[in-house]
Design a protein around this motif. Structure first.
Motif, PDB file in Angstrom:
ATOM      1  N   LEU A  10       0.856  -1.184   0.000  1.00 39.80           N
ATOM      2  CA  LEU A  10       0.000   0.000   0.000  1.00 39.80           C
ATOM      3  C   LEU A  10       0.888   1.230   0.000  1.00 39.80           C
ATOM      4  O   LEU A  10       1.808   1.339   0.814  1.00 39.80           O
ATOM      5  CB  LEU A  10      -0.903   0.010   1.238  1.00 39.80           C
ATOM      6  N   VAL A  11       0.603   2.150  -0.914  1.00 40.95           N
ATOM      7  CA  VAL A  11       1.304   3.433  -0.978  1.00 40.95           C
ATOM      8  C   VAL A  11       0.303   4.507  -0.555  1.00 40.95           C
ATOM      9  O   VAL A  11      -0.716   4.705  -1.222  1.00 40.95           O
ATOM     10  CB  VAL A  11       1.841   3.720  -2.396  1.00 40.95           C
ATOM     11  N   GLU A  44      -9.530   3.115   5.376  1.00 43.14           N
ATOM     12  CA  GLU A  44     -10.378   2.065   4.792  1.00 43.14           C
ATOM     13  C   GLU A  44      -9.531   0.901   4.304  1.00 43.14           C
ATOM     14  O   GLU A  44      -9.875  -0.269   4.536  1.00 43.14           O
ATOM     15  CB  GLU A  44     -11.188   2.620   3.613  1.00 43.14           C
ATOM     16  N   ALA A  45      -8.436   1.202   3.642  1.00 39.58           N
ATOM     17  CA  ALA A  45      -7.577   0.160   3.079  1.00 39.58           C
ATOM     18  C   ALA A  45      -6.994  -0.730   4.168  1.00 39.58           C
ATOM     19  O   ALA A  45      -7.051  -1.960   4.069  1.00 39.58           O
ATOM     20  CB  ALA A  45      -6.458   0.776   2.243  1.00 39.58           C
ATOM     21  N   VAL A  46      -6.436  -0.131   5.224  1.00 36.22           N
ATOM     22  CA  VAL A  46      -5.783  -0.952   6.256  1.00 36.22           C
ATOM     23  C   VAL A  46      -6.788  -1.650   7.167  1.00 36.22           C
ATOM     24  O   VAL A  46      -6.447  -2.653   7.800  1.00 36.22           O
ATOM     25  CB  VAL A  46      -4.749  -0.151   7.093  1.00 36.22           C
ATOM     26  N   GLU A  47      -8.012  -1.144   7.221  1.00 32.75           N
ATOM     27  CA  GLU A  47      -9.039  -1.813   8.020  1.00 32.75           C
ATOM     28  C   GLU A  47      -9.709  -2.951   7.261  1.00 32.75           C
ATOM     29  O   GLU A  47     -10.267  -3.855   7.871  1.00 32.75           O
ATOM     30  CB  GLU A  47     -10.082  -0.797   8.493  1.00 32.75           C
ATOM     31  N   VAL A  54       3.896  -1.143   3.753  1.00 28.61           N
ATOM     32  CA  VAL A  54       3.193   0.109   3.490  1.00 28.61           C
ATOM     33  C   VAL A  54       4.179   1.269   3.482  1.00 28.61           C
ATOM     34  O   VAL A  54       5.042   1.369   4.354  1.00 28.61           O
ATOM     35  CB  VAL A  54       2.088   0.362   4.552  1.00 28.61           C
ATOM     36  N   VAL A  55       4.016   2.147   2.498  1.00 32.10           N
ATOM     37  CA  VAL A  55       4.772   3.392   2.389  1.00 32.10           C
ATOM     38  C   VAL A  55       3.834   4.507   2.838  1.00 32.10           C
ATOM     39  O   VAL A  55       2.756   4.665   2.261  1.00 32.10           O
ATOM     40  CB  VAL A  55       5.221   3.650   0.935  1.00 32.10           C
ATOM     41  N   LEU A  56       4.232   5.270   3.858  1.00 31.04           N
ATOM     42  CA  LEU A  56       3.364   6.306   4.414  1.00 31.04           C
ATOM     43  C   LEU A  56       3.938   7.704   4.241  1.00 31.04           C
ATOM     44  O   LEU A  56       5.020   7.997   4.763  1.00 31.04           O
ATOM     45  CB  LEU A  56       3.171   6.086   5.926  1.00 31.04           C
ATOM     46  N   ASP A  57       3.204   8.563   3.572  1.00 30.66           N
ATOM     47  CA  ASP A  57       3.498   9.985   3.596  1.00 30.66           C
ATOM     48  C   ASP A  57       2.899  10.490   4.910  1.00 30.66           C
ATOM     49  O   ASP A  57       1.779  10.114   5.267  1.00 30.66           O
ATOM     50  CB  ASP A  57       2.855  10.673   2.397  1.00 30.66           C
ATOM     51  N   LEU A  58       3.617  11.313   5.634  1.00 31.69           N
ATOM     52  CA  LEU A  58       3.143  11.771   6.941  1.00 31.69           C
ATOM     53  C   LEU A  58       1.976  12.735   6.839  1.00 31.69           C
ATOM     54  O   LEU A  58       1.029  12.654   7.623  1.00 31.69           O
ATOM     55  CB  LEU A  58       4.294  12.428   7.712  1.00 31.69           C
TER      56      LEU A  58
END
Length: 124
Positions: A10-11, A44-47, A54-58
């Motif tokens: 997930l990006v 929604e995606a992670v739930e 996963v790559v997370l922009d802050l």
């Protein structure tokens, strides 16, 4: 065979051009990539789905991604921050093992960071 072959990634990124660049880099390495450009979509995606990394922009359009990171941490899903706004010391206070790639970073640096956090979780 690529280390990302068949992995579900997930990006979470609100800047479209950055998101598609990351997506293309990971797909070239065999990953199945989903993107979320808002905090709501990322939640929604992670739930509703399980990811290998996963790559997370802050900062997503002024909203911090911490609720998503908290869920991932509880689920034991490897993630790292790819941000131009995050201060490493602040992120590591909240997530002691946090890996942070400061924007802009080269594609291979981002891929290496993701591989690193995924390996750490696999070895744990």
């Amino acid at each position: 065979m690529s280390r990302f072959n068949g992995k579900k990634i997930l990006v979470v990124e609100d800047e479209f051009m950055i998101a598609i660049d990351i997506e293309a880099s990971l797909e070239e390495l065999g990953a199945n990539v989903a993107c979320a450009g808002t905090l709501e979509r990322a939640l929604e995606a992670v739930e509703s789905d399980r990811f290998d990394g996963v790559v997370l922009d802050l900062n997503l359009a002024g909203k911090e991604v911490y609720p998503v990171a908290d869920i991932l941490a509880r689920q034991g899903i490897p993630f790292f921050f790819h941000t131009g706004h995050g201060v490493k010391s602040v992120l590591r206070n909240r997530y002691p093992d946090a890996v942070v790639c400061q924007k802009p970073c080269l594609s291979h640096e981002l891929v290496d960071a993701l591989a690193s956090v995924m390996m750490k979780t696999a070895d744990a």
